[in-house]
Structure formats: structure tokens, C-alpha cells
Design a protein around this motif. Structure first.
Motif, short mmCIF file in Angstrom:
data_model
loop_
_atom_site.label_atom_id
_atom_site.label_comp_id
_atom_site.label_asym_id
_atom_site.label_seq_id
_atom_site.Cartn_x
_atom_site.Cartn_y
_atom_site.Cartn_z
N LEU A 23 0.83 -1.21 0.00
CA LEU A 23 0.00 0.00 0.00
C LEU A 23 0.86 1.26 0.00
O LEU A 23 0.60 2.21 -0.75
CB LEU A 23 -0.92 0.00 1.23
CG LEU A 23 -1.99 -1.10 1.29
CD1 LEU A 23 -2.77 -1.00 2.58
CD2 LEU A 23 -2.93 -1.03 0.08
N VAL A 24 1.90 1.26 0.84
CA VAL A 24 2.78 2.43 0.92
C VAL A 24 3.51 2.64 -0.41
O VAL A 24 3.60 3.76 -0.92
CB VAL A 24 3.79 2.26 2.07
CG1 VAL A 24 4.87 3.35 2.02
CG2 VAL A 24 3.07 2.30 3.42
N ALA A 25 4.05 1.56 -0.98
CA ALA A 25 4.78 1.67 -2.24
C ALA A 25 3.87 2.19 -3.36
O ALA A 25 4.30 3.01 -4.19
CB ALA A 25 5.35 0.30 -2.63
N ALA A 86 -6.74 -22.04 6.61
CA ALA A 86 -7.20 -21.09 5.59
C ALA A 86 -6.07 -20.16 5.17
O ALA A 86 -5.91 -19.83 3.99
CB ALA A 86 -8.39 -20.29 6.11
N MET A 87 -5.23 -19.75 6.14
CA MET A 87 -4.15 -18.81 5.87
C MET A 87 -3.13 -19.40 4.90
O MET A 87 -2.73 -18.73 3.93
CB MET A 87 -3.46 -18.43 7.18
CG MET A 87 -2.21 -17.58 7.00
SD MET A 87 -1.33 -17.34 8.57
CE MET A 87 -0.65 -18.98 8.85
N ILE A 88 -2.69 -20.64 5.14
CA ILE A 88 -1.63 -21.19 4.30
C ILE A 88 -2.13 -21.45 2.88
O ILE A 88 -1.39 -21.25 1.91
CB ILE A 88 -1.03 -22.47 4.91
CG1 ILE A 88 -2.07 -23.57 5.08
CG2 ILE A 88 -0.35 -22.16 6.23
CD1 ILE A 88 -1.51 -24.88 5.62
N PHE A 89 -3.39 -21.83 2.74
CA PHE A 89 -3.94 -22.05 1.40
C PHE A 89 -4.20 -20.73 0.69
O PHE A 89 -3.96 -20.60 -0.52
CB PHE A 89 -5.22 -22.89 1.47
CG PHE A 89 -4.98 -24.36 1.62
CD1 PHE A 89 -4.63 -25.14 0.53
CD2 PHE A 89 -5.08 -24.96 2.85
CE1 PHE A 89 -4.38 -26.50 0.67
CE2 PHE A 89 -4.85 -26.33 3.01
CZ PHE A 89 -4.50 -27.09 1.92
N TRP A 90 -4.69 -19.75 1.45
CA TRP A 90 -4.98 -18.44 0.84
C TRP A 90 -3.70 -17.78 0.35
O TRP A 90 -3.66 -17.26 -0.77
CB TRP A 90 -5.68 -17.53 1.85
CG TRP A 90 -5.89 -16.15 1.30
CD1 TRP A 90 -6.88 -15.74 0.46
CD2 TRP A 90 -5.07 -14.99 1.55
NE1 TRP A 90 -6.72 -14.39 0.17
CE2 TRP A 90 -5.63 -13.92 0.82
CE3 TRP A 90 -3.93 -14.77 2.32
CZ2 TRP A 90 -5.08 -12.65 0.85
CZ3 TRP A 90 -3.38 -13.50 2.34
CH2 TRP A 90 -3.96 -12.46 1.60
N MET A 91 -2.65 -17.81 1.17
CA MET A 91 -1.41 -17.15 0.76
C MET A 91 -0.76 -17.87 -0.41
O MET A 91 -0.19 -17.23 -1.29
CB MET A 91 -0.44 -17.06 1.94
CG MET A 91 0.86 -16.34 1.61
SD MET A 91 0.64 -14.72 0.79
CE MET A 91 0.03 -13.74 2.16
N ARG A 92 -0.86 -19.19 -0.48
CA ARG A 92 -0.31 -19.91 -1.63
C ARG A 92 -1.02 -19.49 -2.91
O ARG A 92 -0.40 -19.30 -3.95
CB ARG A 92 -0.46 -21.42 -1.44
CG ARG A 92 0.27 -22.24 -2.47
CD ARG A 92 -0.13 -23.69 -2.45
NE ARG A 92 -1.51 -23.88 -2.90
CZ ARG A 92 -2.05 -25.07 -3.18
NH1 ARG A 92 -1.34 -26.16 -3.02
NH2 ARG A 92 -3.29 -25.17 -3.58
N ARG A 93 -2.33 -19.32 -2.81
CA ARG A 93 -3.11 -18.97 -3.99
C ARG A 93 -2.97 -17.49 -4.35
O ARG A 93 -2.92 -17.12 -5.52
CB ARG A 93 -4.59 -19.29 -3.73
CG ARG A 93 -5.50 -19.04 -4.93
CD ARG A 93 -6.94 -19.37 -4.61
NE ARG A 93 -7.50 -18.45 -3.64
CZ ARG A 93 -7.77 -18.75 -2.38
NH1 ARG A 93 -7.50 -19.96 -1.91
NH2 ARG A 93 -8.28 -17.86 -1.55
N ALA A 94 -2.88 -16.62 -3.33
CA ALA A 94 -2.95 -15.18 -3.58
C ALA A 94 -1.59 -14.51 -3.69
O ALA A 94 -1.53 -13.32 -4.01
CB ALA A 94 -3.74 -14.50 -2.45
N ALA A 99 -0.63 -8.18 -4.70
CA ALA A 99 -0.18 -6.80 -4.92
C ALA A 99 -1.13 -6.06 -5.84
O ALA A 99 -1.55 -4.92 -5.56
CB ALA A 99 1.23 -6.80 -5.49
N ALA A 100 -1.50 -6.69 -6.96
CA ALA A 100 -2.42 -6.04 -7.91
C ALA A 100 -3.79 -5.80 -7.28
O ALA A 100 -4.39 -4.73 -7.48
CB ALA A 100 -2.56 -6.91 -9.15
N GLU A 101 -4.27 -6.75 -6.49
CA GLU A 101 -5.57 -6.59 -5.85
C GLU A 101 -5.56 -5.44 -4.84
O GLU A 101 -6.50 -4.64 -4.79
CB GLU A 101 -5.97 -7.89 -5.14
CG GLU A 101 -6.30 -9.03 -6.10
CD GLU A 101 -6.64 -10.31 -5.37
OE1 GLU A 101 -6.68 -10.28 -4.12
OE2 GLU A 101 -6.86 -11.34 -6.04
N LEU A 102 -4.48 -5.35 -4.05
CA LEU A 102 -4.40 -4.28 -3.05
C LEU A 102 -4.28 -2.91 -3.72
O LEU A 102 -4.88 -1.94 -3.25
CB LEU A 102 -3.20 -4.52 -2.13
CG LEU A 102 -3.38 -5.60 -1.06
CD1 LEU A 102 -2.06 -5.89 -0.37
CD2 LEU A 102 -4.42 -5.16 -0.03
#
Length: 277
Positions: A23-25, A86-94, A99-102
Motif C-alpha cells: 500500500l505504501v509503495a 485457511a491462511m496457508i492455502f490463501w497465501m499460496r493462492r494469492a 499486490a495487484a488486488e491491493l
């Protein structure tokens, strides 16, 4: 317990810190630095809320009876396992599209106004923070020495995550985040399996689930929890020298199901990431 807390703190902290650095970048590169003054209050509010939730969960349960404490601790341990899975699967997928989504969400928030920027920053960090608060409570419940080791582990892990995210942002380091999240994800599968087993044991002690005295094995004579290697196994995997049949079945079932699913990689190769992209 120190290692597993450090690992969770590092994962959660790095995810949150990467979100903030993206977000900052984006704001810096698009010459909208003035909006940064709305990002930091949102981040600070999310951190304060997370600490408050962790403190309330950890230090107010002393008013409950033993059975109520075990019921709450066991339930939140199961919730923590759901979060980490959920976290480990979400981060693998996302990891390749986050970056583009944020950036897209921040662009929309800027069009709405300052409050939207603040809310976006709060929500982006708050999710990781609330998950960390639940993990912290579950870690304290399973730790033999109280909150000291889990707190130290989380503090070190989050501190390392902040330093690492800053170095990525400044371009001082560059590595494959996909591989990093894969390795830590595999370790977290085993950590989560241990948390699940411990949570189910709590529910058995609360008389919510049966089988408290039905042991799959009793290794107290071979690998006692008081030994250095027993303490190491307990700290990393929530090892219990007296493991009930329900705990053993749950541990094995979780690892056998979740680990192969997590390691089933997509065909495309993740890109090298530095936050200033």
C-alpha cells in the motif's frame, strides 16, 4: 512452544507487513504521499485491536471454572487451526495476485475519500492481527510456562517479519516468497495438527468430548515432556506424552489430508518478489 509461536508470528507478521509495504509503495509511486497519513492510523488501530483481543482472551479466562476454561481453550484452539489452514492455502493462492488486488482496492479507496483509505488499511492488517490473537491464546493455553514463551516467540517472529518486509520494500533483499510460504506452510501444517490435538484434549477435559482416559499410547517413560527432547517436541508440535485415541486420529487425519492438498502446486512458477515492484 517458542519455535511454533515464532513461526506463526513470522508468517502472520510478514503477511501484514507486506500488505502495508504494498500500500505504501503504491501511494509513493503514484505520487499520492499525502494519503499515507490515513494509512498509519488504520494500521495502528488494527494493531491495538489485535493486542486488546489477545489480552482479553488470555487474561480474563481466570474468572472461569476449570471446565469452562478448557471448553473455551479447546474451542479457540480448533478455531485457530481453521484460521491457520485457511491462511496457508490463501497465501499460496494469492501470493502472485495480492499486490495487484491491493493496488486496485487502494485506488478505489482514494476515489472515495480519506476514511475509505483508513478503513482499507485497518481491514488489511486487522485480519492478520485477529488471527494472531487467537493463535496467541491457543499457544498460551498449551504452554507449560504460561505466557512468557509464546509472547517472546510472537514478538521475535513479528519483529523479524517487520525487518524482512522493510528490506524487501527498500530492495535490499530479493527472494522467492512463493518458496518461503511453501516451507513455512509445511511446518505450520504440523504445528496446526498439534494445536488441533491439544484443543481436542481440552474439550475432553471439559467433558465435552469422550475418551479422556482412552490412550493411543503412553510415552512418558520413553519421551517424557520434562526431558529436553520432550520439551522440544511439545514446543514445536504440541507433543503429549499421554495421547488419547481421539488426539492421535485427529493429528494423523489432519496431516494426511491437509499436507498433500497444500503441496499440490499450481503449474505456474511464482515470481521473485520485492515490494517496490
Amino acid at each position: 512452544m517458542l519455535f511454533s509461536s515464532l513461526l506463526i508470528g513470522l508468517r502472520e507478521g510478514l503477511e501484514a507487513a507486506l500488505v502495508v509495504s504494498i500500500l505504501v509503495a503504491f501511494l509513493v509511486k503514484t505520487e499520492r504521499r499525502s494519503a499515507l497519513r490515513w494509512v498509519w492510523p488504520g494500521v495502528a488501530a488494527a494493531v491495538v485491536l489485535s493486542i486488546a483481543v489477545g489480552a482479553v482472551l488470555t487474561y480474563t479466562t481466570a474468572q472461569l471454572s476449570f471446565e469452562q476454561q478448557e471448553l473455551l481453550g479447546g474451542s479457540l484452539s480448533v478455531v485457530a487451526v481453521c484460521f491457520v489452514t485457511a491462511m496457508i492455502f490463501w497465501m499460496r493462492r494469492a501470493s502472485k495476485t495480492i499486490a495487484a488486488e491491493l493496488r486496485g482496492k487502494m485506488d478505489q479507496a482514494l476515489a472515495v475519500g480519506p476514511l475509505a483509505v483508513l478503513v482499507l488499511s485497518f481491514l488489511a492488517v486487522g485480519r492478520e492481527g485477529l488471527e494472531t490473537a487467537v493463535f496467541f491464546y491457543a499457544a498460551v493455553q498449551s504452554a507449560q510456562g504460561g505466557a512468557v514463551q509464546p509472547l517472546a516467540g510472537f514478538a521475535v517472529g513479528i519483529g523479524l517479519a517487520i525487518v524482512l518486509a522493510y528490506l524487501l520494500y527498500r530492495g535490499a533483499v530479493r527472494f522467492d516468497l512463493g518458496k518461503f510460504f511453501t516451507v513455512t506452510g509445511v511446518l505450520l501444517v504440523f504445528v496446526a495438527a498439534g494445536v488441533l490435538g491439544y484443543g481436542l484434549h481440552d474439550l475432553q477435559e471439559a467433558a465435552f468430548l469422550p475418551g479422556l482416559r482412552t490412550f493411543a499410547f503412553d510415552a512418558s517413560g520413553v519421551i517424557p515432556e520434562t526431558s529436553w527432547y520432550g520439551a522440544l517436541l511439545k514446543g514445536i508440535f504440541n507433543y503429549s506424552q499421554q495421547t488419547t485415541v481421539l488426539q492421535a486420529i485427529a493429528w494423523v487425519a489432519y496431516v494426511v489430508i491437509v499436507l498433500p492438498l497444500f503441496l499440490r502446486r499450481p503449474a505456474t512458477k511464482p515470481a521473485l518478489v520485492g515490494a517496490k515492484e
